[in-house]
Design an enzyme around this catalytic site. Structure first.
Site, PDB file in Angstrom:
ATOM      1  CD1 TRP A 135     -44.338  12.135  19.569  1.00 35.56           C
ATOM      2  CD2 TRP A 135     -44.238  14.087  18.450  1.00 35.56           C
ATOM      3  NE1 TRP A 135     -43.850  13.258  20.742  1.00 35.56           N
ATOM      4  CE2 TRP A 135     -43.675  14.335  20.584  1.00 35.56           C
ATOM      5  CE3 TRP A 135     -44.262  15.222  18.143  1.00 35.56           C
ATOM      6  CZ2 TRP A 135     -42.818  15.309  21.083  1.00 35.56           C
ATOM      7  CZ3 TRP A 135     -43.925  16.496  19.172  1.00 35.56           C
ATOM      8  CH2 TRP A 135     -42.975  16.508  19.076  1.00 35.56           C
ATOM      9  CG  ASP A 214     -41.921  15.768  13.140  1.00 35.73           C
ATOM     10  OD1 ASP A 214     -40.963  15.075  12.998  1.00 35.73           O
ATOM     11  OD2 ASP A 214     -42.641  15.549  13.910  1.00 35.73           O
ATOM     12  CE  LYS A 251     -36.427  11.510  19.432  1.00 38.94           C
ATOM     13  NZ  LYS A 251     -37.450  10.960  20.522  1.00 38.94           N
TER      14      LYS A 251
HETATM   15  C1  LMR Z   1     -41.257  10.277  22.083  1.00 43.37           C
HETATM   16  O1  LMR Z   1     -42.040  10.097  21.106  1.00 43.37           O
HETATM   17  O2  LMR Z   1     -41.705   8.973  23.156  1.00 43.37           O
HETATM   18  C2  LMR Z   1     -40.716  11.261  21.847  1.00 43.37           C
HETATM   19  O3  LMR Z   1     -40.417  11.635  20.922  1.00 43.37           O
HETATM   20  C3  LMR Z   1     -40.153  11.912  23.319  1.00 43.37           C
HETATM   21  C4  LMR Z   1     -41.676  12.614  23.558  1.00 43.37           C
HETATM   22  O4  LMR Z   1     -41.092  14.368  23.328  1.00 43.37           O
HETATM   23  O5  LMR Z   1     -42.427  12.145  23.418  1.00 43.37           O
END
Ligand code: LMR
Length: 406
Positions: A135, A214, A251
């Site tokens: 992420w 996470d 989510k």
């Molecule tokens: C994403 O990965 O698109 C989501 O988790 C939103 C974000 O905050 O990045």
């Protein structure tokens, strides 16, 4: 310092966050064909945000609530019910009072407070390991609390790169922190199987590594909360590991803007847990004083009520099965079109995202020519697909892939 110079003269410009920029660009695009496959937010079959029926009902229940401060650690019943949801009510960690927790500002806030707590516990000369890719926010969250962050390759073309993952686990110094995606790995959608989790857990235990989960997609990945919480529970119960868990309800309950989450640490003894919790309280007080109440009240109203809980479980199925259906449809459309490439990953990957394997040039073309918005890595949020746009999306991918010869 001259009278005209600025205190901020050495502060260089920092580019805006890529994911939020995508949303902005999509919103500003006047073309009616536009498709948003960028940010991970659930959309219904018409492309609209979805307020879960369970949440709608919960809002009704809490409508007469007051507007007082919550305690520093957060809504007490929220913390109790969420830890029971994640670890199971009868887990030994809960029974023995070994779970320390605090409410947090959704997943990011939970990771941040977890980082601060681990920094206190372990000092700054430890390393936080994250998957590559991961992420986009992970690195900066942990660097912001002064940890050094290292990446290890996580994905190959058709699955998890277990060799690289196991190597990282075997080579890391004891007490290194590993950020593990509990389910629906973001961005790849490749999750370890139960057998692979057992392999990972065994090494972590033997080598005294610290798992930090996470957990942003529990329940949304498969539609079954228990199934998605497998790794967390296995590590806590079977392996009896100390660990951290960062929970988000963005989510799984569609509470994106309410910033509702929980940071929990499982520790060896009840006494340690209460010391940890006292530190969490101090950290929260220094950061935000006390957390926001609205989202926590909604979650509590749902989890405290059997009827609403079962409505929520069915809402999770609604979301996860629509996403799974869209995966199949996108795959079928590309296969019917005969688009060059192997698209089987679309149906094999899990959760909200899928990495299509397109080049940055192709991603750029899709945006500029076809008004299709996705992350530069070609990660798409499958929730942005629906009956009305999936064929268009497949045709655009087809055209761009054929045109660029890949
Ligand atoms: C994403 O990965 O698109 C989501 O988790 C939103 C974000 O905050 O990045």
């Amino acid at each position: 310092m001259s009278s005209m110079s600025s205190v901020f003269a050495t502060v260089a410009y920092t580019p805006p966050d890529a994911i939020f920029e995508l949303t902005k660009a999509y919103q500003a695009d006047p073309d009616p064909r536009k498709v948003n496959l960028g940010q991970g937010t659930y959309r219904d079959g018409h492309g609209n945000p979805w307020v879960l029926p369970a949440v709608e009902a919960a809002k009704d229940i809490i409508k007469n609530c007051d507007h007082e401060y919550l305690p520093i650690l957060g809504h007490p019943q929220f913390r109790k019910l969420v830890t029971e949801l994640v670890f199971r009510k009868d887990s030994s960690a809960i029974r023995d009072g070994r779970v320390a927790s605090c409410q947090a500002l959704s997943g990011t806030g939970a990771l941040h407070v977890a980082g601060m707590m681990l920094r206190r516990a372990l000092g700054h000369d430890r390393t936080v390991y994250i998957t590559n890719p991961s992420w986009s926010n992970h690195r900066q969250v942990f660097e912001s609390v002064a940890f050094s962050v290292r990446e290890f390759d996580y994905a190959s073309r058709d699955g998890i790169d277990m060799e690289s993952l196991l190597r990282a686990l075997n080579e890391a110094d004891p007490m290194s922190i590993f950020v593990l995606h509990a389910s629906a790995h973001n961005p790849t959608g490749w999750d370890p199987s139960p057998e692979q989790w057992r392999q990972i857990g065994a090494i972590m235990k033997e080598r005294q590594l610290f798992p930090l989960f996470d957990a942003a997609y529990l329940g949304l990945t498969s539609g079954d909360y228990d199934q998605d919480a497998y790794a967390i529970r296995y590590f806590a119960e079977e392996l009896d590991l100390e660990m951290g868990v960062c929970i988000s309800f963005a989510k799984s309950m569609g509470l994106y803007g309410e910033r509702t989450g929980l940071c929990a640490f499982v520790s060896r003894h009840h006494k340690v847990a209460s010391n940890v919790e006292s530190n969490l309280a101090q950290l929260i007080r220094g950061e935000i004083s006390n957390p926001p109440a609205f989202g926590a009240r909604i979650v509590t109203a749902i989890l405290a009520d059997d009827g609403l809980s079962s409505q929520w479980r069915s809402d999770l199925t609604t979301m996860s099965s629509r996403i799974a259906g869209m995966r199949n449809q996108l795959f079928d459309e590309l296969t019917t079109l005969g688009t060059p490439g192997d698209w089987t990953r679309i149906t094999q990957q899990k959760g909200m995202f899928c990495v299509l394997g397109l080049t940055p040039e192709q991603v750029h073309l899709l945006k500029e020519t076809h008004h299709m918005y996705m992350a530069e890595s070609s990660r798409v949020s499958i929730a942005g697909l629906n009956e009305g746009n999936v064929r268009y999306v497949a045709e655009c991918i087809h055209q761009v892939v054929c045109r660029t010869g890949e």
